[in-house]
Design a protein around this motif. Sequence first.
Motif, PDB file in Angstrom:
ATOM      1  N   ASP A  13       0.828  -1.195   0.000  1.00 12.70           N
ATOM      2  CA  ASP A  13       0.000   0.000   0.000  1.00 12.70           C
ATOM      3  C   ASP A  13       0.866   1.249   0.000  1.00 12.70           C
ATOM      4  O   ASP A  13       1.943   1.286   0.593  1.00 12.70           O
ATOM      5  CB  ASP A  13      -0.925  -0.005   1.222  1.00 12.70           C
ATOM      6  N   SER A  14       0.357   2.275  -0.655  1.00 12.10           N
ATOM      7  CA  SER A  14       1.078   3.540  -0.729  1.00 12.10           C
ATOM      8  C   SER A  14       1.095   4.203   0.645  1.00 12.10           C
ATOM      9  O   SER A  14       0.316   3.855   1.538  1.00 12.10           O
ATOM     10  CB  SER A  14       0.396   4.466  -1.732  1.00 12.10           C
ATOM     11  N   ALA A  15       1.962   5.168   0.787  1.00 11.06           N
ATOM     12  CA  ALA A  15       2.045   5.912   2.049  1.00 11.06           C
ATOM     13  C   ALA A  15       0.718   6.614   2.332  1.00 11.06           C
ATOM     14  O   ALA A  15       0.277   6.700   3.485  1.00 11.06           O
ATOM     15  CB  ALA A  15       3.184   6.918   1.986  1.00 11.06           C
ATOM     16  N   GLU A  16       0.070   7.080   1.269  1.00 12.06           N
ATOM     17  CA  GLU A  16      -1.225   7.750   1.437  1.00 12.06           C
ATOM     18  C   GLU A  16      -2.275   6.772   1.965  1.00 12.06           C
ATOM     19  O   GLU A  16      -3.030   7.097   2.884  1.00 12.06           O
ATOM     20  CB  GLU A  16      -1.678   8.339   0.097  1.00 12.06           C
ATOM     21  N   ASN A  17      -2.306   5.562   1.387  1.00 10.76           N
ATOM     22  CA  ASN A  17      -3.257   4.558   1.869  1.00 10.76           C
ATOM     23  C   ASN A  17      -2.955   4.158   3.309  1.00 10.76           C
ATOM     24  O   ASN A  17      -3.872   3.944   4.106  1.00 10.76           O
ATOM     25  CB  ASN A  17      -3.252   3.320   0.976  1.00 10.76           C
ATOM     26  N   LEU A  18      -1.695   4.035   3.650  1.00 11.93           N
ATOM     27  CA  LEU A  18      -1.332   3.691   5.028  1.00 11.93           C
ATOM     28  C   LEU A  18      -1.791   4.778   5.997  1.00 11.93           C
ATOM     29  O   LEU A  18      -2.260   4.480   7.101  1.00 11.93           O
ATOM     30  CB  LEU A  18       0.175   3.460   5.143  1.00 11.93           C
ATOM     31  N   ALA A  19      -1.685   6.030   5.572  1.00  8.97           N
ATOM     32  CA  ALA A  19      -2.152   7.134   6.418  1.00  8.97           C
ATOM     33  C   ALA A  19      -3.671   7.071   6.595  1.00  8.97           C
ATOM     34  O   ALA A  19      -4.187   7.266   7.702  1.00  8.97           O
ATOM     35  CB  ALA A  19      -1.740   8.474   5.812  1.00  8.97           C
ATOM     36  N   MET A  59     -10.720  -1.124   4.628  1.00  4.33           N
ATOM     37  CA  MET A  59     -11.206  -1.871   5.792  1.00  4.33           C
ATOM     38  C   MET A  59     -11.065  -3.373   5.548  1.00  4.33           C
ATOM     39  O   MET A  59     -10.756  -4.123   6.470  1.00  4.33           O
ATOM     40  CB  MET A  59     -12.656  -1.498   6.118  1.00  4.33           C
ATOM     41  N   ARG A  60     -11.272  -3.804   4.318  1.00  2.00           N
ATOM     42  CA  ARG A  60     -11.077  -5.225   3.997  1.00  2.00           C
ATOM     43  C   ARG A  60      -9.613  -5.611   4.122  1.00  2.00           C
ATOM     44  O   ARG A  60      -9.282  -6.675   4.633  1.00  2.00           O
ATOM     45  CB  ARG A  60     -11.577  -5.526   2.589  1.00  2.00           C
ATOM     46  N   VAL A  61      -8.723  -4.745   3.631  1.00  3.06           N
ATOM     47  CA  VAL A  61      -7.283  -5.007   3.747  1.00  3.06           C
ATOM     48  C   VAL A  61      -6.899  -5.132   5.222  1.00  3.06           C
ATOM     49  O   VAL A  61      -6.113  -5.997   5.600  1.00  3.06           O
ATOM     50  CB  VAL A  61      -6.466  -3.878   3.066  1.00  3.06           C
ATOM     51  N   MET A  62      -7.498  -4.280   6.056  1.00  5.92           N
ATOM     52  CA  MET A  62      -7.201  -4.278   7.489  1.00  5.92           C
ATOM     53  C   MET A  62      -7.970  -5.364   8.241  1.00  5.92           C
ATOM     54  O   MET A  62      -7.775  -5.544   9.439  1.00  5.92           O
ATOM     55  CB  MET A  62      -7.551  -2.906   8.078  1.00  5.92           C
TER      56      MET A  62
END
Length: 163
Positions: A13-19, A59-62
């Motif tokens: 995941d990109s830094a933006e997605n992680l944020a 949310m699915r990824v998490m």
Amino acid sequence: MSRATLYCRSKGDSAENLAVMEIIDKPFLDTLWYGSHQMARHMKRQGHKCGRHRVRRLMRVMRLVAIYQNQVWCADTTYIRMERGFPYLVATMVRYSRKVLAWQLSNTLDADCCVAALKDALTTYGPPEIFNTDQGSQFTGSDWIDELKEAKVKISMDGKGHS
């Protein structure tokens, strides 16, 4: 299949997605019943620009799954100090809202009182998916466990005193 597909490694995941995932994680712990729709609205109210579909995917990824109203119940006991003794109160509640579904009073802290409150709640509201209690003797006894198994309810137990 092309060789590129075979040798392609996920970039993660990109830094933006992680944020965004971090932003989703914090309120989710306080609002376990928020699905992707409610979480996206919550984020918008907080000033974050993130669409519902992106929130759902993240949310699915998490592996975050909303817990809905009747999904998890809990029970707890307490005593009531009175002039001539200590009657015990057992309450069966919806975990997320703490709505009391059934309760019983007893002079002794035994499983019969707890099982009676459980039966009242099951009869009135039907079975939940999960039932959470602490590991008190009244909740680990065969009467309690058998009642939950008969209703096909998953049993969850915290450490003593943490229900």
